[in-house]
Design an enzyme around this catalytic site. Structure first.
Site, mmCIF file in Angstrom:
data_model
loop_
_atom_site.group_PDB
_atom_site.id
_atom_site.type_symbol
_atom_site.label_atom_id
_atom_site.label_comp_id
_atom_site.label_asym_id
_atom_site.label_seq_id
_atom_site.Cartn_x
_atom_site.Cartn_y
_atom_site.Cartn_z
ATOM 1 N N HIS A 22 0.843 -1.197 0.000
ATOM 2 C CA HIS A 22 0.000 0.000 0.000
ATOM 3 C C HIS A 22 0.879 1.247 0.000
ATOM 4 O O HIS A 22 1.798 1.381 0.794
ATOM 5 C CB HIS A 22 -0.906 -0.007 1.228
ATOM 6 C CG HIS A 22 -1.691 1.252 1.383
ATOM 7 N ND1 HIS A 22 -1.714 1.966 2.542
ATOM 8 C CD2 HIS A 22 -2.465 1.931 0.503
ATOM 9 C CE1 HIS A 22 -2.478 3.034 2.394
ATOM 10 N NE2 HIS A 22 -2.938 3.035 1.161
ATOM 11 N N ASP A 64 -4.892 4.023 -4.593
ATOM 12 C CA ASP A 64 -4.921 4.461 -3.198
ATOM 13 C C ASP A 64 -6.051 5.473 -2.979
ATOM 14 O O ASP A 64 -6.059 6.537 -3.585
ATOM 15 C CB ASP A 64 -3.577 5.085 -2.830
ATOM 16 C CG ASP A 64 -3.383 5.248 -1.335
ATOM 17 O OD1 ASP A 64 -4.388 5.203 -0.580
ATOM 18 O OD2 ASP A 64 -2.233 5.423 -0.907
ATOM 19 N N TYR A 109 10.270 12.537 -13.714
ATOM 20 C CA TYR A 109 11.445 11.657 -13.714
ATOM 21 C C TYR A 109 11.881 11.335 -12.288
ATOM 22 O O TYR A 109 12.182 10.181 -11.956
ATOM 23 C CB TYR A 109 12.619 12.295 -14.459
ATOM 24 C CG TYR A 109 12.524 12.305 -15.967
ATOM 25 C CD1 TYR A 109 11.480 11.713 -16.654
ATOM 26 C CD2 TYR A 109 13.503 12.921 -16.719
ATOM 27 C CE1 TYR A 109 11.403 11.728 -18.035
ATOM 28 C CE2 TYR A 109 13.448 12.950 -18.117
ATOM 29 C CZ TYR A 109 12.396 12.351 -18.759
ATOM 30 O OH TYR A 109 12.332 12.364 -20.125
#
Length: 139
Positions: A22, A64, A109
């Site tokens: 998670h 989530d 990035y």
């Protein structure tokens, strides 16, 4: 072979997705993305579009719901409000599963470097990059 598992989910990718916990994040990126340079773990899905890969991953990965924004795409350099075709498809795919934010190229990035894994697709459309934050698997 497994029942009810999208065939695009390779053994290596299934292993990565199962190992994630998670709050861990996974980047699904286009063919231009410097995946080998930035990945802790790299899974290649050459010949597969970013939307096909993301669709398959979302069949087994919950987003989530403890955070406001569990999904991020990369902004267009010099034109952050622009929505390239690949990004429009990714946003439509995520839909109501969770809010989708954007990150400036270098911020994307940096966040991808911190991801649990990077999935490098064969996507040739520019800006075909997305980061997903794994949610809780509820029974």
């Amino acid at each position: 072979m497994l029942i009810n598992i999208d065939p695009l989910l390779s053994p290596d990718l299934l292993h990565v997705l199962r190992a994630m916990g998670h709050g861990d994040e996974i980047a699904i990126v286009d063919a231009n993305f410097p995946g080998t340079t930035n990945a802790r773990r790299l899974v290649r899905l050459d010949g597969i579009s970013v939307t096909e890969a993301t669709r398959a991953i979302l069949t087994v990965l919950p987003l989530d719901d403890f955070v406001d924004v569990p999904v991020f795409t990369m902004e267009v350099v010099g034109s952050p409000e622009e929505v390239p075709p690949a990004v429009a498809e990714l946003r439509a795919l995520v839909g109501e599963r969770g809010a989708c934010g954007t990150l400036e190229r270098h911020a994307f990035y940096a966040r991808a470097r911190d991801c649990f894994a990077i999935v490098q697709t064969g996507e040739t459309r520019l800006y075909g990059n997305i980061i997903l934050k794994k949610g809780v698997v509820r029974s």
